[in-house]
Design a protein around this motif. Structure first.
Motif: not given
Length: 470
Positions: A56-58, A136-140, A160-161, A259-262
């Protein structure tokens, strides 16, 4: 004979306590391939709440969700030399498929700057296409040598944005906005974790970035955990993948990217920052179940009352679960809900009903109070708000109590044995950073004296926060 504790006490063995919580609170288990994990339904419910709040914040920050492939041509990674060098030891590479050797090996994504850069170059033509804000919401997959569930696994879940901008200033402002308005806001307001924000040193930057911003949290044992990062990539990836646009004058320009991620690492942070010797303690705004209503006895009036209470609270948008499994002892059920960190237990027995009262138990403090059944629709939401604020205040007090302001490297080393140390960056510098690294102490972030993100490492008064870290 004294009853054996359900969990290893934190003071005896914090890592063992962590493993006990994972298993006994039914959060996750080890997967069949080394370094992988299976997230159990209760743990995944918490992750889904994290996803929803962050997503939601993204979106409020203007980014849109997309999806990109799991497999990336190996040649994509080699285009940005520093990036591939930084990830090379962690890459999982597919060389055979369909019974044949591949003409070009493919990498299982460790992160997606390269593949998304390829498509940004295709989709961006004009200044009108900017900024391009993707998530995107994904696995790495990162082939880690030392793994621990949620904290460091060979496969993990994350968002990861990736964004492209017309100017360096616009890209820098957006990277900071994500750090502050998305990550910090979520971690403080929902996870009740008083994270520090700041710049990473040159040594700690993301591979290929010109600047890395981070959220750092203190765990219950005084160590640091990096909870999220936001990177300014300059024009490094834009040049490598030819991400260009025509400006208002018709001149070809190179874009600036971020790029950015949690990730599911936040689950580990949640456990270690709030958990105690009885198990999890979940902040109410995050909890998939905020309140559990327990029937103490198999009594028709009690069972009817817990059902009514559950309906009343659900009507007030409280996430509530009714536990009427009276075939299992009340003590066992109460212990299990305590392990899982449910913020509030409402205990209902025949004696309570006779007085039209129930017992409310706070998980964060174990305090008990009596409440009229007729008042629960007002009392319970208010109590949940109180617990949320109290958990943040308690975590902040712990962090502040275990953070020392120091003036020498030796003092920083000593303070980092039990918590954080703040030392002037002008005093520490890269040489001091290397000295502390020999003792497994790292610079977690650089801050201004008032805890903000400095404009640069060289800005006046910059402080380095140093600690041992996960």
């Amino acid at each position: 004979m004294a009853k054996a504790p359900v969990l290893t006490p934190q003071s005896d063995d914090f890592p063992r306590w962590y493993q006990d919580v994972l298993a006994k609170a039914e959060l996750a288990d080890n997967g069949p391939v080394r370094g992988t994990m299976v997230i159990r339904p209760y743990g995944y419910g918490l992750w889904e709440r994290m996803q929803a709040e962050v997503d939601r914040r993204i979106k409020d920050a203007g980014a849109e969700n997309a999806y990109f492939p799991l497999f990336i041509p190996e040649s994509y990674l080699t285009r940005e030399a520093e990036h591939v060098e930084g990830f090379s030891p962690e890459l999982a590479v597919v060389t055979h498929a369909g019974g044949k050797e591949l003409e070009e090996p493919v990498v299982v994504r460790p992160t997606s700057e390269t593949v998304i850069g390829e498509f940004m170059a295709k989709w961006i033509q004009s200044h009108r296409d900017l900024p391009l804000l993707l998530n995107q919401w994904a696995n790495v997959v990162r082939w880690e040598l030392r793994t621990r569930i949620f904290l460091r696994t060979s496969e993990f879940l994350w968002q990861e944005g990736h964004t492209a901008h017309a100017t360096e200033a616009d890209a820098a402002a957006y990277a900071l906005r994500i750090l502050h308005d998305v990550y910090r806001d979520f971690m403080v307001e929902v996870l009740a974790m008083p994270v520090l924000i700041g710049r990473k040193t040159r040594q700690e930057r993301f591979a290929g970035a010109t600047n890395t911003l981070a959220c750092e949290a203190m765990m219950g044992d005084g160590k640091a955990l990096q909870m999220g990062t936001s990177h300014e990539l300059g024009q490094n990836f834009a040049r490598a993948f030819d991400i260009t646009y025509q400006d208002t004058e018709g001149t070809q320009q190179t874009a600036w990217t971020t790029s950015w991620g949690v990730s599911t690492r936040m689950m580990g942070g949640l456990i270690m920052s709030h958990g105690d010797d009885a198990g999890l303690r979940i902040p109410p705004r995050l909890a998939s179940t905020q309140v559990v209503v327990l029937a103490i006895r198999d009594d028709p009036a009690v069972l009817a009352a817990v059902a009514r209470i559950g309906e009343t609270l659900a009507d007030r948008d409280v996430r509530v679960k009714v536990d009427d499994r009276t075939e299992t002892s009340f003590g066992r059920r109460a212990t299990d809900w305590e392990l899982k960190g449910i913020p509030v237990r409402i205990e209902v027995g025949p004696r309570d009903l006779a007085n039209q009262e129930v017992t409310l138990v706070r998980r964060d403090t174990s305090d008990k109070q009596q409440a009229r059944i007729s008042d629960l629709a007002v009392v319970v939401p208010g109590l949940l708000d109180l617990i949320q604020g109290d958990m943040l205040r308690a975590a902040t007090a712990l962090r502040d109590d275990r953070t020392a302001d120091v003036t020498t490297i030796d003092e920083a080393r000593e303070a980092a044995q039990t918590g954080f140390a703040r030392i002037p960056w002008a005093t520490l510098g890269e040489e001091g950073e290397a000295v502390l690294a020999k003792d497994a102490i790292t610079v977690r972030c650089l801050q201004t004296p008032d805890g903000a993100v400095p404009a640069s490492e060289d800005a006046d008064g910059v402080m380095a926060v140093v600690a041992r870290a996960y």
